[in-house]
Design a protein around this motif. Structure first.
Motif, PDB file in Angstrom:
ATOM      1  N   MET A   1     -22.679 122.744 -44.896  1.00  0.00           N
ATOM      2  CA  MET A   1     -23.140 121.376 -45.109  1.00  0.00           C
ATOM      3  C   MET A   1     -21.939 120.438 -45.143  1.00  0.00           C
ATOM      4  SD  MET A   1     -25.235 119.989 -48.388  1.00  0.00           S
ATOM      5  CE  MET A   1     -26.899 119.866 -47.789  1.00  0.00           C
ATOM      6  N   THR A   2     -22.071 119.311 -44.491  1.00  0.00           N
ATOM      7  CA  THR A   2     -21.007 118.323 -44.477  1.00  0.00           C
ATOM      8  C   THR A   2     -21.295 117.271 -45.535  1.00  0.00           C
ATOM      9  OG1 THR A   2     -20.609 118.657 -42.138  1.00  0.00           O
ATOM     10  CG2 THR A   2     -19.828 116.598 -43.069  1.00  0.00           C
ATOM     11  N   PHE A   3     -20.422 117.184 -46.528  1.00  0.00           N
ATOM     12  CA  PHE A   3     -20.556 116.130 -47.536  1.00  0.00           C
ATOM     13  C   PHE A   3     -19.204 115.646 -48.026  1.00  0.00           C
ATOM     14  CE2 PHE A   3     -21.148 120.198 -49.696  1.00  0.00           C
ATOM     15  CZ  PHE A   3     -20.160 120.163 -50.657  1.00  0.00           C
ATOM     16  N   LEU A   4     -18.124 116.238 -47.513  1.00  0.00           N
ATOM     17  CA  LEU A   4     -16.775 115.831 -47.888  1.00  0.00           C
ATOM     18  C   LEU A   4     -16.155 114.949 -46.816  1.00  0.00           C
ATOM     19  CD1 LEU A   4     -15.442 119.241 -49.227  1.00  0.00           C
ATOM     20  CD2 LEU A   4     -15.946 117.200 -50.580  1.00  0.00           C
ATOM     21  N   GLN A   5     -15.322 114.015 -47.264  1.00  0.00           N
ATOM     22  CA  GLN A   5     -14.576 113.160 -46.348  1.00  0.00           C
ATOM     23  C   GLN A   5     -13.122 113.596 -46.264  1.00  0.00           C
ATOM     24  OE1 GLN A   5     -15.568 109.034 -46.586  1.00  0.00           O
ATOM     25  NE2 GLN A   5     -13.472 108.413 -46.209  1.00  0.00           N
ATOM     26  N   SER A   6     -12.552 114.051 -47.412  1.00  0.00           N
ATOM     27  CA  SER A   6     -11.176 114.535 -47.404  1.00  0.00           C
ATOM     28  C   SER A   6     -10.935 115.428 -48.616  1.00  0.00           C
ATOM     29  CB  SER A   6     -10.164 113.388 -47.408  1.00  0.00           C
ATOM     30  OG  SER A   6     -10.183 112.712 -48.645  1.00  0.00           O
ATOM     31  N   VAL A   7      -9.874 116.237 -48.490  1.00  0.00           N
ATOM     32  CA  VAL A   7      -9.452 117.128 -49.573  1.00  0.00           C
ATOM     33  C   VAL A   7      -7.947 117.011 -49.685  1.00  0.00           C
ATOM     34  CG1 VAL A   7      -9.303 119.528 -50.356  1.00  0.00           C
ATOM     35  CG2 VAL A   7     -11.358 118.738 -49.161  1.00  0.00           C
ATOM     36  N   ARG A   8      -7.455 116.919 -50.916  1.00  0.00           N
ATOM     37  CA  ARG A   8      -6.012 116.889 -51.155  1.00  0.00           C
ATOM     38  C   ARG A   8      -5.682 117.825 -52.307  1.00  0.00           C
ATOM     39  NH1 ARG A   8      -4.157 111.601 -51.130  1.00  0.00           N
ATOM     40  NH2 ARG A   8      -6.013 110.943 -50.079  1.00  0.00           N
TER      41      ARG A   8
ATOM     42  N   GLU B   1       2.895 131.719 -57.612  1.00  0.00           N
ATOM     43  CA  GLU B   1       2.779 132.801 -58.589  1.00  0.00           C
ATOM     44  C   GLU B   1       1.324 132.975 -58.964  1.00  0.00           C
ATOM     45  OE1 GLU B   1       5.325 132.357 -61.956  1.00  0.00           O
ATOM     46  OE2 GLU B   1       7.015 131.681 -60.738  1.00  0.00           O
ATOM     47  N   LEU B   2       0.931 134.206 -59.226  1.00  0.00           N
ATOM     48  CA  LEU B   2      -0.442 134.462 -59.651  1.00  0.00           C
ATOM     49  C   LEU B   2      -0.728 133.673 -60.920  1.00  0.00           C
ATOM     50  CD1 LEU B   2      -0.755 138.302 -59.027  1.00  0.00           C
ATOM     51  CD2 LEU B   2      -1.546 136.426 -57.591  1.00  0.00           C
ATOM     52  N   GLY B   3      -1.883 133.055 -60.963  1.00  0.00           N
ATOM     53  CA  GLY B   3      -2.280 132.286 -62.132  1.00  0.00           C
ATOM     54  C   GLY B   3      -1.935 130.817 -62.065  1.00  0.00           C
ATOM     55  N   VAL B   4      -1.150 130.392 -61.050  1.00  0.00           N
ATOM     56  CA  VAL B   4      -0.812 128.970 -60.946  1.00  0.00           C
ATOM     57  C   VAL B   4      -2.086 128.186 -60.628  1.00  0.00           C
ATOM     58  CG1 VAL B   4      -0.241 128.928 -58.473  1.00  0.00           C
ATOM     59  CG2 VAL B   4       0.834 127.317 -60.015  1.00  0.00           C
ATOM     60  N   GLU B   5      -2.186 127.003 -61.202  1.00  0.00           N
ATOM     61  CA  GLU B   5      -3.361 126.165 -60.979  1.00  0.00           C
ATOM     62  C   GLU B   5      -3.056 125.104 -59.935  1.00  0.00           C
ATOM     63  OE1 GLU B   5      -4.551 124.660 -64.790  1.00  0.00           O
ATOM     64  OE2 GLU B   5      -5.632 126.506 -65.266  1.00  0.00           O
ATOM     65  N   LEU B   6      -3.896 125.024 -58.919  1.00  0.00           N
ATOM     66  CA  LEU B   6      -3.805 123.985 -57.905  1.00  0.00           C
ATOM     67  C   LEU B   6      -4.886 122.958 -58.226  1.00  0.00           C
ATOM     68  CD1 LEU B   6      -3.470 126.170 -54.698  1.00  0.00           C
ATOM     69  CD2 LEU B   6      -1.650 125.055 -55.972  1.00  0.00           C
ATOM     70  N   LYS B   7      -4.484 121.697 -58.302  1.00  0.00           N
ATOM     71  CA  LYS B   7      -5.434 120.630 -58.614  1.00  0.00           C
ATOM     72  C   LYS B   7      -5.881 119.980 -57.317  1.00  0.00           C
ATOM     73  CE  LYS B   7      -3.440 120.051 -63.106  1.00  0.00           C
ATOM     74  NZ  LYS B   7      -2.594 119.264 -63.979  1.00  0.00           N
ATOM     75  N   LEU B   8      -7.155 120.143 -57.011  1.00  0.00           N
ATOM     76  CA  LEU B   8      -7.733 119.611 -55.784  1.00  0.00           C
ATOM     77  C   LEU B   8      -8.423 118.285 -56.060  1.00  0.00           C
ATOM     78  CD1 LEU B   8      -7.611 122.773 -55.406  1.00  0.00           C
ATOM     79  CD2 LEU B   8      -9.480 122.477 -53.834  1.00  0.00           C
ATOM     80  N   GLY B   9      -8.325 117.387 -55.110  1.00  0.00           N
ATOM     81  CA  GLY B   9      -9.054 116.128 -55.155  1.00  0.00           C
ATOM     82  C   GLY B   9     -10.037 116.086 -53.997  1.00  0.00           C
ATOM     83  N   LEU B  10     -11.316 115.954 -54.313  1.00  0.00           N
ATOM     84  CA  LEU B  10     -12.358 115.904 -53.292  1.00  0.00           C
ATOM     85  C   LEU B  10     -12.855 114.472 -53.147  1.00  0.00           C
ATOM     86  CD1 LEU B  10     -14.492 119.006 -54.363  1.00  0.00           C
ATOM     87  CD2 LEU B  10     -12.508 118.942 -52.846  1.00  0.00           C
ATOM     88  N   GLU B  11     -12.881 113.999 -51.915  1.00  0.00           N
ATOM     89  CA  GLU B  11     -13.446 112.690 -51.620  1.00  0.00           C
ATOM     90  C   GLU B  11     -14.725 112.917 -50.820  1.00  0.00           C
ATOM     91  OE1 GLU B  11     -12.307 108.477 -49.441  1.00  0.00           O
ATOM     92  OE2 GLU B  11     -11.037 110.228 -49.105  1.00  0.00           O
ATOM     93  N   PHE B  12     -15.815 112.377 -51.295  1.00  0.00           N
ATOM     94  CA  PHE B  12     -17.120 112.614 -50.691  1.00  0.00           C
ATOM     95  C   PHE B  12     -17.484 111.509 -49.709  1.00  0.00           C
ATOM     96  CE2 PHE B  12     -16.871 114.901 -54.578  1.00  0.00           C
ATOM     97  CZ  PHE B  12     -17.439 116.119 -54.273  1.00  0.00           C
ATOM     98  N   ILE B  13     -18.380 111.812 -48.796  1.00  0.00           N
ATOM     99  CA  ILE B  13     -18.838 110.833 -47.813  1.00  0.00           C
ATOM    100  C   ILE B  13     -19.467 109.645 -48.529  1.00  0.00           C
ATOM    101  CG2 ILE B  13     -20.491 110.438 -45.951  1.00  0.00           C
ATOM    102  CD1 ILE B  13     -19.937 113.336 -45.055  1.00  0.00           C
ATOM    103  N   GLY B  14     -20.186 109.887 -49.597  1.00  0.00           N
ATOM    104  CA  GLY B  14     -20.697 108.806 -50.424  1.00  0.00           C
ATOM    105  C   GLY B  14     -22.097 108.337 -50.114  1.00  0.00           C
ATOM    106  N   HIS B  15     -22.908 109.201 -49.547  1.00  0.00           N
ATOM    107  CA  HIS B  15     -24.301 108.823 -49.281  1.00  0.00           C
ATOM    108  C   HIS B  15     -25.036 108.424 -50.558  1.00  0.00           C
ATOM    109  CE1 HIS B  15     -24.111 109.868 -45.090  1.00  0.00           C
ATOM    110  NE2 HIS B  15     -23.729 111.099 -45.361  1.00  0.00           N
TER     111      HIS B  15
END
Length: 105
Positions: free
Chosen positions: A23-30, A52-66
């Motif tokens: 399903m397409t609902f994202l506009q971008s990911v960072r 390293e194992l256990g490191v946390e990556l912080k993702l930012g999701l931008e949605f299409i915005g319907h």
């Protein structure tokens, strides 16, 4: 997340509906700390450093915005090559996200 070489891996984010179909609902990911922004499907970010194992990556999701969805931040904990699953529910009446996080191996 897939490790390709010692100091290189890539993270791919895709949308899937409640029926399991793409399903397409994202506009971008960072990802915080990485200059690259993925703006097309599949949303793939390349990480050019050893994680390293256990490191946390912080993702930012931008949605299409319907439905006027606000951007959403997620935390992905790296544990090697794996598929991760974040079940997201959005309530357009109150504008809030609910997340249920699971990891698939």
């Amino acid at each position: 997340m897939e490790t390709q070489e010692q100091n290189r891996c890539h993270l791919t984010v895709t949308g899937v509906g409640s029926d399991g179909m793409p399903m397409t609902f994202l506009q971008s990911v960072r990802v915080d700390g990485i200059r690259q922004v993925a703006r097309a499907e599949p949303f793939t970010i390349y990480v050019y450093k050893e994680l390293e194992l256990g490191v946390e990556l912080k993702l930012g999701l931008e949605f299409i915005g319907h439905y006027n969805e606000p951007n959403l931040g997620l935390v992905y904990e790296y544990s090697g090559n794996e598929d991760g699953f974040h079940a997201l529910e959005y309530n357009p009446q109150n504008g809030l996200w609910v997340e249920r996080r699971n990891t698939l191996t």
